[in-house]
Write an enzyme that holds these catalytic residues in place. Sequence first.
Site, PDB file in Angstrom:
ATOM      1  CG  ASP A  92     -45.904  -0.367  24.226  1.00 36.78           C
ATOM      2  OD1 ASP A  92     -45.872  -0.924  25.383  1.00 36.78           O
ATOM      3  OD2 ASP A  92     -45.423  -0.955  23.066  1.00 36.78           O
ATOM      4  CB  CYS A  95     -42.485   0.282  23.837  1.00 35.55           C
ATOM      5  SG  CYS A  95     -42.023   0.046  21.765  1.00 35.55           S
ATOM      6  CD  GLU A 210     -36.943  -5.477   9.552  1.00 39.18           C
ATOM      7  OE1 GLU A 210     -37.742  -4.703   9.356  1.00 39.18           O
ATOM      8  OE2 GLU A 210     -35.904  -4.946   9.729  1.00 39.18           O
ATOM      9  CG  HIS A 239     -40.144  -2.047  17.707  1.00 41.86           C
ATOM     10  ND1 HIS A 239     -40.601  -0.928  16.809  1.00 41.86           N
ATOM     11  CD2 HIS A 239     -40.430  -1.414  19.067  1.00 41.86           C
ATOM     12  CE1 HIS A 239     -40.849   0.119  17.405  1.00 41.86           C
ATOM     13  NE2 HIS A 239     -40.772   0.146  18.770  1.00 41.86           N
ATOM     14  N   GLY A 377     -35.784   1.021  11.430  1.00 41.72           N
ATOM     15  CA  GLY A 377     -36.065   1.833  10.244  1.00 41.72           C
ATOM     16  C   GLY A 377     -37.383   1.296  10.141  1.00 41.72           C
ATOM     17  CB  SER A 383     -32.871  -1.261  11.715  1.00 36.36           C
ATOM     18  OG  SER A 383     -33.974  -1.551  11.370  1.00 36.36           O
ATOM     19  CG  HIS A 401     -38.403   6.033  18.591  1.00 38.81           C
ATOM     20  ND1 HIS A 401     -39.101   6.830  17.795  1.00 38.81           N
ATOM     21  CD2 HIS A 401     -39.394   4.921  18.801  1.00 38.81           C
ATOM     22  CE1 HIS A 401     -40.404   6.530  17.547  1.00 38.81           C
ATOM     23  NE2 HIS A 401     -40.801   5.439  18.076  1.00 38.81           N
TER      24      HIS A 401
END
Length: 483
Positions: A92, A95, A210, A239, A377, A383, A401
């Site tokens: 990915d 990312c 989120e 993300h 997280g 997170s 990460h």
Amino acid sequence: MNNVGNFSNMTEGYRHQVKLPAGELTVYAAQQLFSSLDYKVFEMANNNLQIPDISYMGYTPDVHVGVGTCIGTTVVWEAQSGYVSPSIVGSDIGCGMRVHLTNLHKDDLKDLKLRRKLVKAIEKVLPMEASQRGHFSDIRLEHIVKKGLHGLPKKYIPDSYTPKKSTSLTHVESSKFTYDENVLNLVPDMTWHRSHRQLGTLGGGNHFAEIQAIEIAEENREVAEAWGLYDGQIAVMIHSGSRAWGGYVSQTSSTAIAKVMQRLGLGTSDPRLVFAPLEHAEGRHYVNMMYSALNYAVVNRHLIAYAIREAFRDVFGSKCEFRTLYDLMHNYAWEESHAERGSVFVHRKGATRALPAGHQDNPKPYMATGHPALIPGSMGTASFIMVGQPEGSDNYYSICHGAGRVRSRTATKRLVTVEDFATALGVGTADEIVVNQRSLESIIDESPQAYKNVDEIIDSVTGAGLAQVVAKCKPLAAVKGAK
DNA sequence: ATGTAC
């Protein structure tokens, strides 16, 4: 049994210097975490260290087994005589994470019904299904992969485009990667079509958007304030990556490079670990294509944010702010300049760069503080927004990460029940973390039980002196992509 | 990770 044989390590605090048959590896982790690492990550390091001329290889505490190379790896070559590896970048490409700051307070979202309404509003504007047509059919994909954020029509740049100010929605350091665009001629029509359709979509797996509440870390209150963060503030964390475009680049380049390796007589114990000299035509081709995927990934996250901003304005009115804090990748390779080491080619696979205050590569608005390092997280857990420390130079400023998997997706589906998952999300309580998916069953492989404890990972990063916490971000609602 | 694989 492990195939690496006996290996020794020297431990100094949170730093472990591991001597493997093929070379040396540095692991940053608290002793207990280090001791609990799967021996397979060392086998994998030993395979990677068989690639010629590596100047440095490091693991972050969230390290776990991936294809060819572990997630949580930093590998460095000298830029002049180095190698490039699609396996070390990962599939990915580009990312990464993105955070937007609102002017809402967590009390504004206290009402469970309102959180549900907000998630519904997001579902309305954000394309969810991979098969569903994206909402951005007026965008030219060719412009996106060539120019990154600069290839977007103006209407998608709602804030004034002012690169010098951190308040702009477009202000991210990776807004444009330049490369030899001739490589694009080889991309099949199918990939162009599919990738165009997928613009602005989250994708599956661990990707998410989120809604979080900020909690400032006391020891870094000044940095937090300089970044415009405050206690209770509502932030949106995204993300996602380069979807089918990056998948195409990764797959075709890996096949092509495997053939080159055969011709050149290159290889390690692992046939899935592919690499080529940077100067080889196929190595250069991969770097060019990888950069097109980095452009795709940053625009993809930008468009996801654009859609979510619309949803927030729909629910809270047009005065709702949504400024960019930062956008930061954790799967890529590029050239960097490091003090006393000169020009180097750095690969990061599931590793986040976190520069300290004063480092020349910080974008201007973050020069005095260091830039925000965005760390997700697992679902239902916090997170983190961190900032790099000078000691991080030993690991080329790479930090973790995320939490890092402890069990595979299949093992998680076998071991974790829907009830466990629902409990972790507080389902049935007033504080429930609202999730868009109708059935938790479909995303059970993303339950917190599949991951290490993110707090322990963060403790290892701060304990090793790589970075400090600026803010903890507690989830209030999560939007997951669907398969 | 990826409209998935010998």
